[in-house]
Motif scaffolding. Structure first.
Motif, PDB file in Angstrom:
ATOM      1  N   MET A  15       0.813  -1.215   0.000  1.00 40.40           N
ATOM      2  CA  MET A  15       0.000   0.000   0.000  1.00 40.40           C
ATOM      3  C   MET A  15       0.846   1.264   0.000  1.00 40.40           C
ATOM      4  SD  MET A  15      -3.113   1.196   0.022  1.00 40.40           S
ATOM      5  CE  MET A  15      -4.250  -0.034   0.678  1.00 40.40           C
TER       6      MET A  15
ATOM      7  N   THR B 281      -2.737   0.215  -3.576  1.00 41.10           N
ATOM      8  CA  THR B 281      -4.082  -0.304  -3.372  1.00 41.10           C
ATOM      9  C   THR B 281      -4.010  -1.801  -3.130  1.00 41.10           C
ATOM     10  OG1 THR B 281      -6.300  -0.463  -4.342  1.00 41.10           O
ATOM     11  CG2 THR B 281      -4.433  -0.695  -5.850  1.00 41.10           C
ATOM     12  N   HIS B 282      -5.090  -2.371  -2.605  1.00 40.35           N
ATOM     13  CA  HIS B 282      -5.145  -3.811  -2.339  1.00 40.35           C
ATOM     14  C   HIS B 282      -6.303  -4.440  -3.130  1.00 40.35           C
ATOM     15  CE1 HIS B 282      -2.013  -4.019   0.585  1.00 40.35           C
ATOM     16  NE2 HIS B 282      -2.658  -3.430   1.562  1.00 40.35           N
ATOM     17  N   PRO B 283      -6.191  -4.534  -4.450  1.00 42.88           N
ATOM     18  CA  PRO B 283      -7.276  -5.161  -5.223  1.00 42.88           C
ATOM     19  C   PRO B 283      -7.292  -6.673  -5.000  1.00 42.88           C
ATOM     20  CG  PRO B 283      -5.417  -4.660  -6.650  1.00 42.88           C
ATOM     21  CD  PRO B 283      -5.082  -4.083  -5.310  1.00 42.88           C
TER      22      PRO B 283
END
Length: 449
Positions: free
Chosen positions: A40, A63-65
């Protein structure tokens, strides 16, 4: 380059870079695995990101998709990332295994491992054990929660060396086959429940340290801790207890005059320079582990007659105008602060406070008998002020931070007072780490000169 010979995974998600994630990614790439990294906070411009990409890693930042899990066989998780994290929770839902880099370290070290855990005393015991081996002219390396990443160091450990690891519950929660030759279990009490949620979960993580051991391995454990004694009953390893309260024919113990390992007299108790009754447990645990690895009594004696403590753990900072300053910033919970307070029988000015985890501090009340004044700071300042007033502490002062607390403590002090930083709280409300908090304390003390 050492090979991961017992790691049947081809596609690995490294979740969180930092030091442990970077080390894990490096070794996995060197072993020709397909590595995807998700972090992140790292930036594309970071040198380490460019280096990992150049070695073939796929890197997803900012981001953490959930799709980062697609096609992955296993997740190597940074120990600090909670299991409520969306990626971690989804991995569990998909039944994708989750480990920490300690699992990789266990496969890379050619030498035998000594792994040490407990709610308190890990760093002191790890340092003592490694120093006892070194002073006995036995090759040793140290890693884990104490500083160096376990995976990095494990790659360099030769067959005749010992690798002494300090391991947290966060690290131990993410193991599969990790198996130290000597496991050391110091103590258990309620801690890190914001992460583990229940004391049972926390204990299960700690007890992983001996789960995979066989009868060829050793388990050094605290025979004075009822929870530990019960937990190790069915351990497959050879059990080696330590106790400060009773004689042990098969472990480490003491009487009024000497330290012993089994029936062997190791050294006089009076020659130890490390302060604090709680440190006797750490010393006995270290003696047991070190003796099992071949340490000599001369080597043990040399360490215990010179070792005065690790940094940030009841570390003596200095004598300023007949005031004795101690840095115990690593006391991030109440038990650690209780033990620090129990080490002194002269007037104490206690500096405490930090991150509010929702608990009260009433368990400190019996230990405040020698505390003449408190200087409190951080999110828990008001709670600690209430405890000080309950205990009848003559003076309870509010401070902005640790540096301000040092100045205010000094102004209220007298000659022969102990000025003790022992926060009883994590540092994260005001400082990145307990080390940073301790360093700020040390700098403030030195400014008093």
């Amino acid at each position: 380059m050492k090979q991961l010979t017992d790691f049947p995974y081809s596609n690995i998600l490294v979740l969180g870079l930092a030091k442990s994630g970077t080390a894990a990614a490096d070794i996995l790439l060197d072993n020709e695995r397909n590595v995807r990294i998700n972090d992140m906070h790292a930036n594309e411009s970071d040198e380490i990101v460019a280096e990992l990409k150049s070695k073939g890693a796929e890197v997803i930042l900012g981001t953490h998709p959930l799709h980062v899990l697609d096609g992955m066989d296993i997740v190597v998780k940074n120990p600090g990332i909670p299991y409520e994290n969306a990626i971690v929770a989804e991995a569990m839902a998909r039944e994708i295994p989750i480990i920490t880099e300690v699992e990789l370290a266990g496969q890379l070290a050619d030498g035998e491992m000594v792994a040490i855990t407990g709610s308190n005393g890990k760093t002191t015991t790890t340092t003592l054990t490694s120093e006892m081996l070194a002073k006995s002219n036995l090759p040793v390396k140290v890693a884990g929660n104490i500083g160096m990443v376990a995976t990095e160091v494990a790659q360099t450990v030769a067959k005749d060396e010992s690798l002494v690891l300090e391991l947290s519950s966060f690290q131990l929660l993410g193991i599969q086959k990790f198996k130290p030759r000597i496991a050391v279990l110091l103590n258990i009490f309620e801690a890190h429940l914001d992460y583990h949620k229940t004391i049972e979960n926390y204990m299960e993580a700690k007890f992983n340290i001996f789960r995979n051991q066989t009868d060829e391995d050793y388990l050094v454990y605290n025979a004075d801790d009822a929870m530990i004694v019960k937990a190790v009953e069915n351990a497959a390893s050879q059990k080696v207890p330590f106790s400060v309260t009773k004689r042990l024919d098969d472990g480490a113990w003491l009487d009024e005059a000497f330290l012993y390992f089994r029936d062997e007299k190791v050294m006089p108790l009076s020659d130890i320079v490390l302060v604090g009754e709680h440190n006797l447990e750490n010393i006995l645990a270290a003696i047991a582990a070190a003796k099992l690895r071949g340490a000599t009594n001369d080597g043990i004696y040399e360490v215990l007659t010179t070792f005065a403590g690790v940094k940030h753990r009841l570390e003596f900072v200095g004598n300023i105008h007949q005031r004795l300053f101690y840095n115990d910033s690593k006391a991030t919970n109440m038990l650690a602060t209780q033990k620090a307070l129990a080490a002194f029988k002269q007037p104490v000015i206690l500096l405490a406070g930090g991150l509010d985890r929702g608990n009260d501090f009433d368990s400190l009340l019996p230990y405040l008998q020698y505390v003449k004044s408190m200087v409190v700071f951080g999110q828990t300042a008001e709670k600690l002020k209430e405890v000080g007033m309950k205990a009848g502490v003559k003076s309870v002062i509010s401070a902005i931070n640790v540096e301000d607390a040092v100045e205010k403590a000094y102004k209220t002090s007298m000659e022969k007072d102990v000025i003790l930083l022992s926060p009883a709280c994590a540092s994260w409300d005001q400082y990145k780490t307990f080390e940073e908090r301790g360093d700020m304390f040390i700098q403030a003390v030195h400014r008093l000169k």
